[in-house]
Design a protein around this motif. Structure first.
Motif, PDB file in Angstrom:
ATOM      1  N   PRO A  60      -8.088 -36.070  32.758  1.00  0.00           N
ATOM      2  CA  PRO A  60      -6.893 -36.249  31.917  1.00  0.00           C
ATOM      3  C   PRO A  60      -5.635 -35.630  32.514  1.00  0.00           C
ATOM      4  N   ALA A  61      -5.789 -34.760  33.513  1.00  0.00           N
ATOM      5  CA  ALA A  61      -4.603 -34.211  34.170  1.00  0.00           C
ATOM      6  C   ALA A  61      -3.773 -35.317  34.809  1.00  0.00           C
ATOM      7  N   ILE A  62      -4.410 -36.446  35.110  1.00  0.00           N
ATOM      8  CA  ILE A  62      -3.673 -37.591  35.651  1.00  0.00           C
ATOM      9  C   ILE A  62      -2.677 -38.096  34.626  1.00  0.00           C
ATOM     10  N   ALA A  63      -3.079 -38.123  33.366  1.00  0.00           N
ATOM     11  CA  ALA A  63      -2.156 -38.528  32.307  1.00  0.00           C
ATOM     12  C   ALA A  63      -1.000 -37.538  32.194  1.00  0.00           C
ATOM     13  N   ALA A  64      -1.305 -36.254  32.352  1.00  0.00           N
ATOM     14  CA  ALA A  64      -0.267 -35.230  32.259  1.00  0.00           C
ATOM     15  C   ALA A  64       0.763 -35.378  33.372  1.00  0.00           C
ATOM     16  N   ILE A  65       0.306 -35.549  34.623  1.00  0.00           N
ATOM     17  CA  ILE A  65       1.248 -35.710  35.725  1.00  0.00           C
ATOM     18  C   ILE A  65       2.011 -37.013  35.590  1.00  0.00           C
ATOM     19  N   TRP A  75      -3.922 -29.342  42.598  1.00  0.00           N
ATOM     20  CA  TRP A  75      -2.809 -30.146  42.112  1.00  0.00           C
ATOM     21  C   TRP A  75      -1.481 -29.628  42.651  1.00  0.00           C
ATOM     22  N   ALA A  76      -1.303 -28.327  42.664  1.00  0.00           N
ATOM     23  CA  ALA A  76      -0.053 -27.752  43.177  1.00  0.00           C
ATOM     24  C   ALA A  76       0.149 -28.093  44.649  1.00  0.00           C
ATOM     25  N   GLU A  77      -0.907 -27.985  45.431  1.00  0.00           N
ATOM     26  CA  GLU A  77      -0.803 -28.319  46.854  1.00  0.00           C
ATOM     27  C   GLU A  77      -0.537 -29.803  47.059  1.00  0.00           C
ATOM     28  N   GLY A  78      -1.137 -30.656  46.219  1.00  0.00           N
ATOM     29  CA  GLY A  78      -0.895 -32.091  46.334  1.00  0.00           C
ATOM     30  C   GLY A  78       0.550 -32.453  46.045  1.00  0.00           C
ATOM     31  N   ILE A  79       1.117 -31.828  45.006  1.00  0.00           N
ATOM     32  CA  ILE A  79       2.516 -32.092  44.658  1.00  0.00           C
ATOM     33  C   ILE A  79       3.446 -31.596  45.770  1.00  0.00           C
ATOM     34  N   TRP A  80       3.197 -30.395  46.273  1.00  0.00           N
ATOM     35  CA  TRP A  80       4.037 -29.818  47.319  1.00  0.00           C
ATOM     36  C   TRP A  80       3.932 -30.631  48.614  1.00  0.00           C
ATOM     37  N   LEU A  81       2.736 -31.080  48.954  1.00  0.00           N
ATOM     38  CA  LEU A  81       2.559 -31.884  50.164  1.00  0.00           C
ATOM     39  C   LEU A  81       3.265 -33.228  50.032  1.00  0.00           C
ATOM     40  N   LEU A 135      -2.289 -28.421  25.448  1.00  0.00           N
ATOM     41  CA  LEU A 135      -1.501 -28.446  26.681  1.00  0.00           C
ATOM     42  C   LEU A 135      -2.330 -28.029  27.898  1.00  0.00           C
ATOM     43  N   ARG A 136      -3.645 -28.043  27.751  1.00  0.00           N
ATOM     44  CA  ARG A 136      -4.513 -27.543  28.808  1.00  0.00           C
ATOM     45  C   ARG A 136      -4.359 -28.336  30.104  1.00  0.00           C
ATOM     46  N   HIS A 137      -4.125 -29.637  29.987  1.00  0.00           N
ATOM     47  CA  HIS A 137      -4.019 -30.470  31.191  1.00  0.00           C
ATOM     48  C   HIS A 137      -2.663 -30.301  31.868  1.00  0.00           C
ATOM     49  N   TYR A 138      -1.642 -29.920  31.108  1.00  0.00           N
ATOM     50  CA  TYR A 138      -0.356 -29.584  31.724  1.00  0.00           C
ATOM     51  C   TYR A 138      -0.459 -28.241  32.448  1.00  0.00           C
ATOM     52  N   ARG A 139      -1.194 -27.305  31.857  1.00  0.00           N
ATOM     53  CA  ARG A 139      -1.399 -26.018  32.532  1.00  0.00           C
ATOM     54  C   ARG A 139      -2.194 -26.197  33.818  1.00  0.00           C
ATOM     55  N   THR A 140      -3.081 -27.188  33.823  1.00  0.00           N
ATOM     56  CA  THR A 140      -3.879 -27.443  35.017  1.00  0.00           C
ATOM     57  C   THR A 140      -2.999 -27.800  36.211  1.00  0.00           C
ATOM     58  N   LEU A 141      -1.918 -28.519  35.944  1.00  0.00           N
ATOM     59  CA  LEU A 141      -1.025 -28.934  37.028  1.00  0.00           C
ATOM     60  C   LEU A 141      -0.415 -27.736  37.749  1.00  0.00           C
ATOM     61  N   PHE A 142      -0.230 -26.636  37.034  1.00  0.00           N
ATOM     62  CA  PHE A 142       0.391 -25.450  37.617  1.00  0.00           C
ATOM     63  C   PHE A 142      -0.637 -24.397  38.030  1.00  0.00           C
ATOM     64  N   GLU A 143      -1.758 -24.357  37.326  1.00  0.00           N
ATOM     65  CA  GLU A 143      -2.755 -23.336  37.611  1.00  0.00           C
ATOM     66  C   GLU A 143      -3.770 -23.784  38.655  1.00  0.00           C
ATOM     67  N   ALA A 149      -4.944 -33.566  54.392  1.00  0.00           N
ATOM     68  CA  ALA A 149      -3.655 -34.024  53.856  1.00  0.00           C
ATOM     69  C   ALA A 149      -3.896 -34.862  52.600  1.00  0.00           C
ATOM     70  N   VAL A 150      -4.129 -34.182  51.495  1.00  0.00           N
ATOM     71  CA  VAL A 150      -4.399 -34.868  50.219  1.00  0.00           C
ATOM     72  C   VAL A 150      -3.108 -34.894  49.410  1.00  0.00           C
ATOM     73  N   THR A 151      -2.448 -36.032  49.375  1.00  0.00           N
ATOM     74  CA  THR A 151      -1.193 -36.164  48.651  1.00  0.00           C
ATOM     75  C   THR A 151      -1.461 -36.338  47.152  1.00  0.00           C
ATOM     76  N   LEU A 152      -0.401 -36.289  46.374  1.00  0.00           N
ATOM     77  CA  LEU A 152      -0.545 -36.430  44.924  1.00  0.00           C
ATOM     78  C   LEU A 152      -1.119 -37.796  44.536  1.00  0.00           C
ATOM     79  N   PRO A 153      -0.616 -38.931  45.076  1.00  0.00           N
ATOM     80  CA  PRO A 153      -1.224 -40.222  44.724  1.00  0.00           C
ATOM     81  C   PRO A 153      -2.712 -40.298  45.086  1.00  0.00           C
ATOM     82  N   ARG A 154      -3.080 -39.738  46.248  1.00  0.00           N
ATOM     83  CA  ARG A 154      -4.499 -39.751  46.615  1.00  0.00           C
ATOM     84  C   ARG A 154      -5.314 -38.880  45.666  1.00  0.00           C
ATOM     85  N   LEU A 155      -4.757 -37.766  45.253  1.00  0.00           N
ATOM     86  CA  LEU A 155      -5.449 -36.899  44.307  1.00  0.00           C
ATOM     87  C   LEU A 155      -5.644 -37.604  42.963  1.00  0.00           C
TER      88      LEU A 155
END
Length: 269
Positions: A238-243, A60-66, A48-56, A221-227
């Motif tokens: 692989p975090a892309i697969a997780a998101i 990634w967190a800033e991209g999702i929030w933006l 689950l390391r790549h799922y943890r990456t999305l939160f840690e 302004a780095v959005t999630l799709p751009r990230l």
């Protein structure tokens, strides 16, 4: 009332077609559990390391929030603008209504690259005047997204207005109702589901917009799709697969929930 139900063969074909269309999405699921740092199918163990990456991972967190903030801003502005435009066309029926509608729908049919270049030069010009609604800013991206998604709001609201009986508005007008009363107490209550649908559709379109975003953003302004695009281009994270799996689960939950609510309402009636 005669209800037509699909036969066994038709149902089986529909299931097979659905599985065929979903296979590319389902293939992402095992990849998201790989313990390795590159895209691969896990063989010995799951992680689950790549799922943890999305939160840690702060990026990634800033991209999702933006992306969430930009989606809400652009969807709200596009829905309001599309609703006002559609109401004006429906209520006043101007002489050049067809031409105005064509201009409003132009971003829908224009090539994305042309729209992206136009918005790029527009935001560069705004950058010289202010630093808020400008190139590579949240409000600048929201404005650009609004331009791209307004046509979809116009279409949905116009379709809803086409089903409204115009005589209700004429009756309210004959009784002395003001323009605001006619709009907010007569017309909008009858098209509220169309307005809500326009908001959700434009939010989704803004959330996944990438073609225009690449042109009008740089490092701020780095959005999630751009990230995600950067991850695929640079190191195939692989975090892309997780998101992607997270987004699939969210969409599936909404669709299944909507179907369940509809089924419960039909049973209740």
């Amino acid at each position: 009332m005669i209800r037509l139900r699909p036969g066994l063969i038709a149902t089986l074909l529909a299931v097979l077609v659905g599985i065929f269309m979903l296979m590319p999405l389902l293939a992402v699921v095992p990849v998201s559990f790989t313990p390795k740092r590159f895209l691969s199918i896990p063989t010995d163990e799951l992680s689950l390391r790549h799922y943890r990456t999305l939160f840690e991972d702060r990026e990634w967190a800033e991209g999702i929030w933006l992306s969430l903030r930009i989606g809400l801003l652009s969807a709200g502005f596009a829905t309001a603008l599309g609703t006002l435009f559609s109401l004006g066309i429906w209520m006043f029926r101007p002489r050049f209504a067809g031409l105005l509608m064509g201009i409003a729908l132009l971003p829908m049919v224009a090539p994305p690259v042309v729209s992206a270049l136009t918005l790029y030069f527009f935001l560069i010009t705004l950058t010289k005047l202010n630093g808020v609604v400008a190139y590579d800013t949240m409000l600048g991206v929201a404005l650009a997204h609004s331009v791209m998604i307004v046509p979809f709001a116009v279409v949905l609201v116009s379709v809803s207005l086409a089903q409204v009986d115009r005589r209700m508005d004429l009756a309210a007008r004959a009784m002395g109702a003001s323009l605001g009363t006619r709009v907010f107490k007569v017309i909008l209550p009858n098209i509220k589901f169309g307005v809500i649908a326009a908001f959700f559709l434009t939010f989704v379109l803004s959330w996944e917009e990438i073609a225009v975003t690449i042109f009008i953003t740089s490092v701020e302004a780095v959005t999630l799709p751009r990230l995600m695009w950067q991850g695929l281009r640079d190191n195939i994270d692989p975090a892309i697969a997780a998101i992607s799996v997270v987004l699939i689960v969210i969409v599936a939950t909404v669709v299944i929930g909507r179907a369940a609510v509809t089924a419960l309402r039909q049973r209740g009636t």
